[in-house]
Write an enzyme that holds these catalytic residues in place. Structure first.
Site, mmCIF file in Angstrom:
data_model
loop_
_atom_site.group_PDB
_atom_site.id
_atom_site.type_symbol
_atom_site.label_atom_id
_atom_site.label_comp_id
_atom_site.label_asym_id
_atom_site.label_seq_id
_atom_site.Cartn_x
_atom_site.Cartn_y
_atom_site.Cartn_z
ATOM 1 N N CYS A 138 6.202 -5.229 0.385
ATOM 2 C CA CYS A 138 6.338 -3.913 -0.248
ATOM 3 C C CYS A 138 6.263 -2.790 0.790
ATOM 4 C CB CYS A 138 5.308 -3.785 -1.365
ATOM 5 S SG CYS A 138 5.761 -2.586 -2.601
ATOM 6 N N ARG B 175 12.881 3.417 -1.047
ATOM 7 C CA ARG B 175 11.490 3.443 -1.554
ATOM 8 C C ARG B 175 11.471 3.761 -3.037
ATOM 9 N NH1 ARG B 175 7.829 7.535 1.447
ATOM 10 N NH2 ARG B 175 6.173 6.390 0.396
ATOM 11 N N HIS C 163 4.654 -8.657 -4.330
ATOM 12 C CA HIS C 163 3.314 -8.910 -3.778
ATOM 13 C C HIS C 163 2.799 -10.306 -4.110
ATOM 14 C CE1 HIS C 163 2.293 -4.627 -2.960
ATOM 15 N NE2 HIS C 163 3.104 -4.391 -3.976
ATOM 16 N N GLU D 136 0.467 -11.727 -2.771
ATOM 17 C CA GLU D 136 -1.000 -11.700 -2.592
ATOM 18 C C GLU D 136 -1.719 -11.270 -3.867
ATOM 19 O OE1 GLU D 136 1.111 -9.460 -1.551
ATOM 20 O OE2 GLU D 136 0.233 -7.452 -1.491
ATOM 21 N N ILE E 249 5.165 -3.358 -7.708
ATOM 22 C CA ILE E 249 4.405 -2.128 -7.970
ATOM 23 C C ILE E 249 5.026 -0.990 -7.167
ATOM 24 C CG2 ILE E 249 2.140 -1.003 -7.846
ATOM 25 C CD1 ILE E 249 0.928 -3.870 -7.763
ATOM 26 N N ARG E 250 5.567 -0.011 -7.842
ATOM 27 C CA ARG E 250 6.294 1.089 -7.166
ATOM 28 C C ARG E 250 7.098 0.532 -5.990
ATOM 29 N NH1 ARG E 250 2.391 3.581 -5.037
ATOM 30 N NH2 ARG E 250 0.745 2.529 -6.169
ATOM 31 N N GLY F 153 0.878 -1.174 0.000
ATOM 32 C CA GLY F 153 0.000 0.000 0.000
ATOM 33 C C GLY F 153 0.906 1.211 0.000
ATOM 34 N N GLU F 154 0.639 2.143 0.894
ATOM 35 C CA GLU F 154 1.481 3.340 0.986
ATOM 36 C C GLU F 154 2.028 3.375 2.410
ATOM 37 O OE1 GLU F 154 2.268 5.157 -1.616
ATOM 38 O OE2 GLU F 154 3.564 6.309 -0.270
ATOM 39 N N SER F 155 3.353 3.215 2.529
ATOM 40 C CA SER F 155 3.938 3.062 3.862
ATOM 41 C C SER F 155 3.676 4.274 4.757
ATOM 42 C CB SER F 155 5.435 2.784 3.757
ATOM 43 O OG SER F 155 6.072 3.735 2.947
HETATM 44 N N1 GLN Z 1 5.688 2.976 -2.993
HETATM 45 C C1 GLN Z 1 5.012 2.511 -1.817
HETATM 46 C C2 GLN Z 1 5.630 3.101 -0.540
HETATM 47 O O1 GLN Z 1 6.652 3.689 -0.623
HETATM 48 C C3 GLN Z 1 5.035 0.996 -1.736
HETATM 49 C C4 GLN Z 1 4.298 0.410 -2.916
HETATM 50 C C5 GLN Z 1 3.559 -0.853 -2.640
HETATM 51 O O2 GLN Z 1 3.370 -1.267 -1.491
HETATM 52 N N2 GLN Z 1 3.086 -1.447 -3.719
HETATM 53 O O3 GLN Z 1 5.081 2.968 0.508
#
Ligand code: GLN
Length: 199
Positions: free
Chosen positions: A85, A111, A176, A178, A140-141, A53-55
């Site tokens: 991630c 990151r 991921h 999942e 993903i990112r 997700g987004e840390s």
């Molecule tokens: N870019 C996100 C972060 O820095 C991590 C991306 C992800 O969990 N798919 O938190």
């Protein structure tokens, strides 16, 4: 026949790929999937997954719900944890250019390490500790691990970058599992939790 004890596996359920992790766990006969948002729920699980997700968002919510400190304590007492991630970023003792969040795992992470041009990609690899079959990898990112310190073991390197690591009760992946159909990593983590329980 000796009946095997199931493990209660929590998924930190504030933001990110929560449903996907819960649904993967529901396919395993040894795991009881449990969403975790509160301290009471945290104390009911034998191990926990921190989703992608987004840390920064997940870290903010951990503080808002008062779970940052209790979660850190349980991990330091040996509860198995797996960060995927963003979850891996939450675990790291060092984040390049930023302050750490849980700060429990001896890894240095970067990151969004793959940059804007390769936002997402897929690959596959054999990780012998996890499964003899190739495992699909979805990025993903994604962050990567610049360096592991202490007793942390590298589980996988891809193109010279560390993307999976294990330090005692802490597992971290840049990718991921999942978001794939392959349950190998969820099985591996469930086994880790059940092994830990026996000690
Ligand atoms: N870019 C996100 C972060 O820095 C991590 C991306 C992800 O969990 N798919 O938190």
């Amino acid at each position: 026949m000796v009946s095997k004890k199931k493990a209660a596996i929590g998924v930190l359920s504030y933001q990110g790929s929560v449903e996907e992790h819960l649904s993967m766990l529901s396919r395993l006969e040894d795991a009881i999937p449990m969403p975790v948002k509160t301290e009471e729920q945290l104390h009911q699980v034998d191990g926990i997954i921190l989703p992608g997700g987004e840390s920064t968002t997940i870290a903010r919510l951990l503080n808002v719900f008062g779970l940052m400190e209790p979660l850190r304590n349980r991990i330091q007492q040996g509860m198995p944890v797996w960060g995927t991630c963003a979850g891996m970023i939450l675990l790291a003792k060092h984040i390049r250019g930023e302050r750490p969040h849980l700060g429990v795992m001896d890894i240095v992470v970067r990151r969004n390490a793959y940059g804007r041009q390769i936002d997402s990609f897929e690959d596959q690899a054999v990780i012998p500790q996890v499964s003899p079959d190739p495992i699909p990898l979805v990025f993903i990112r994604a962050p990567w691990i610049d360096r592991v310190d202490g007793n942390t073991q590298v589980l996988l390197q891809l193109d010279g970058h560390i993307v999976a690591a294990l330090e005692r009760n802490m597992l971290a992946t840049s990718f991921h599992p999942e978001l794939t159909q392959c349950t190998a990593f969820h099985r591996y983590f469930t086994d880790l939790v059940r092994e830990w329980e026996k000690q």
